[in-house]
Design an enzyme around this catalytic site. Structure first.
Site, PDB file in Angstrom:
ATOM      1  N   ASP A 178       0.795  -1.287   0.048  1.00 33.04           N
ATOM      2  CA  ASP A 178       0.196  -0.097  -0.066  1.00 33.04           C
ATOM      3  C   ASP A 178       0.787   1.204  -0.137  1.00 33.04           C
ATOM      4  O   ASP A 178       2.020   1.228   0.540  1.00 33.04           O
ATOM      5  CB  ASP A 178      -0.934  -0.125   1.246  1.00 33.04           C
ATOM      6  CG  ASP A 178      -0.139  -0.114   2.684  1.00 33.04           C
ATOM      7  OD1 ASP A 178       0.112   1.052   3.323  1.00 33.04           O
ATOM      8  OD2 ASP A 178      -0.229  -1.208   3.035  1.00 33.04           O
TER       9      ASP A 178
ATOM     10  N   ASP B  11      -9.739   3.159   6.688  1.00 37.27           N
ATOM     11  CA  ASP B  11      -8.674   3.043   7.414  1.00 37.27           C
ATOM     12  C   ASP B  11      -9.126   3.638   8.803  1.00 37.27           C
ATOM     13  O   ASP B  11      -9.293   5.001   8.761  1.00 37.27           O
ATOM     14  CB  ASP B  11      -7.450   4.071   6.813  1.00 37.27           C
ATOM     15  CG  ASP B  11      -6.287   3.860   7.801  1.00 37.27           C
ATOM     16  OD1 ASP B  11      -6.384   3.338   8.955  1.00 37.27           O
ATOM     17  OD2 ASP B  11      -5.432   4.446   7.445  1.00 37.27           O
TER      18      ASP B  11
ATOM     19  N   GLU C  90      -8.056   3.919  12.523  1.00 36.53           N
ATOM     20  CA  GLU C  90      -6.761   3.720  13.748  1.00 36.53           C
ATOM     21  C   GLU C  90      -6.735   4.990  14.655  1.00 36.53           C
ATOM     22  O   GLU C  90      -7.516   5.854  14.375  1.00 36.53           O
ATOM     23  CB  GLU C  90      -5.490   3.675  12.871  1.00 36.53           C
ATOM     24  CG  GLU C  90      -5.159   4.525  11.826  1.00 36.53           C
ATOM     25  CD  GLU C  90      -3.985   4.169  10.973  1.00 36.53           C
ATOM     26  OE1 GLU C  90      -2.869   4.337  11.464  1.00 36.53           O
ATOM     27  OE2 GLU C  90      -4.095   4.173   9.753  1.00 36.53           O
TER      28      GLU C  90
END
Length: 271
Positions: free
Chosen positions: A74, A163, A165
């Protein structure tokens, strides 16, 4: 400019301080509010905050049964213009590219990275760095889809990724309770499905998910991309019994596995 093999970390505080010094040197008056606002467009890559908060084993390792996995990477703006032919020759067969963050940032290298990976034969997809305290899940999902996060049934485009986090700007869980965070995620995932017809992949770590989302299940609908920099994926977040992607190293670039053979990766791409 960073290359595909450079060390990479998000440094919003350093960037802000450098910007302030430069403005002072050239005689520009920069209001504090403007400096603070600039943090909304700072680029954070997949796993950058997880690596700051959780143990990291630097050596790249292969999981048990690696013959039944597909190797990929990625990338974000930190890699700049990527040499995709070189990565293909190293055995990388899929790539995820950062498209957006919040509702105010788009990756300036997205076209080269997204189209370049496709051109060499990789199966590719896009990801969105979520900032749940800045705007609704629906707003961020819409922004993502409109700026590279869409999907097409061409056999080489993977569903998008959200994503989730640690908050790079403040409180770990973005000031949300577990139930409020789960609601925000449902808002994002539902909107993405409505816009694209696909269920978005959820990228996270078990530790962050346990703290910020808890025992709300998304396993029945959303594939899991787990982040753990060790010799195995370890315990998975609540109710997921299997991982679809695993980010296992950040050296010399983010390293990932797909949990299955190449033909199964194409099945995921085709929906």
């Amino acid at each position: 400019m960073r290359t595909a093999f450079s060390s990479h970390r998000s440094r919003p505080l350093v960037a802000t301080l450098i910007g302030a010094v430069v403005c002072g040197v050239i005689g520009l008056a920069t209001p504090v509010s403007a400096i603070a606002a600039s943090s909304t467009t700072t680029d954070h890559e997949l796993g950058s905050q997880i690596r700051l908060h959780e143990p990291v084993a630097r050596a790249a390792v292969a999981p048990a049964g690696a013959a039944a996995t597909v190797s990929g990477i990625d990338v974000s703006s930190y890699q700049g213009n990527v040499n995709w032919s070189s990565l293909w020759s190293q055995g990388k067969r899929f790539a995820y590219v950062k498209a957006t963050e919040g509702t105010g940032y788009t990756n300036p290298y997205f076209a080269q990275q997204y189209n370049g990976s496709y051109a060499v034969g990789m199966v590719r997809g896009a990801y969105h760095f979520a900032v749940p305290d800045r705007s609704s899940g629906a707003a961020q999902a819409g922004y993502f889809v409109s700026n590279g996060g869409g999907w097409s049934r061409d056999g080489k485009t993977l569903p998008g990724v959200v994503d989730l986090e640690y908050n790079p700007y403040g409180a770990t869980c973005y000031g949300k309770s577990q139930s409020a965070m789960a609601s925000w995620i449902r808002d994002f995932t539902g909107t993405y499905r409505t816009r694209t017809g696909r269920d978005v992949v959820i990228y996270t770590s078990t530790s962050w998910w346990s703290q910020c989302v808890g025992n709300t299940a998304f396993a029945g609908t959303n594939p899991l991309w787990v982040a753990r920099y060790a010799s195995s994926p370890g315990t998975l977040p609540y109710n997921w019994s299997v991982w679809t992607f695993w980010q296992y190293s950040s050296s010399p670039i983010d390293q990932d596995y797909f949990n299955g053979a190449a033909d199964r990766l194409k099945v995921l791409a085709n929906g």
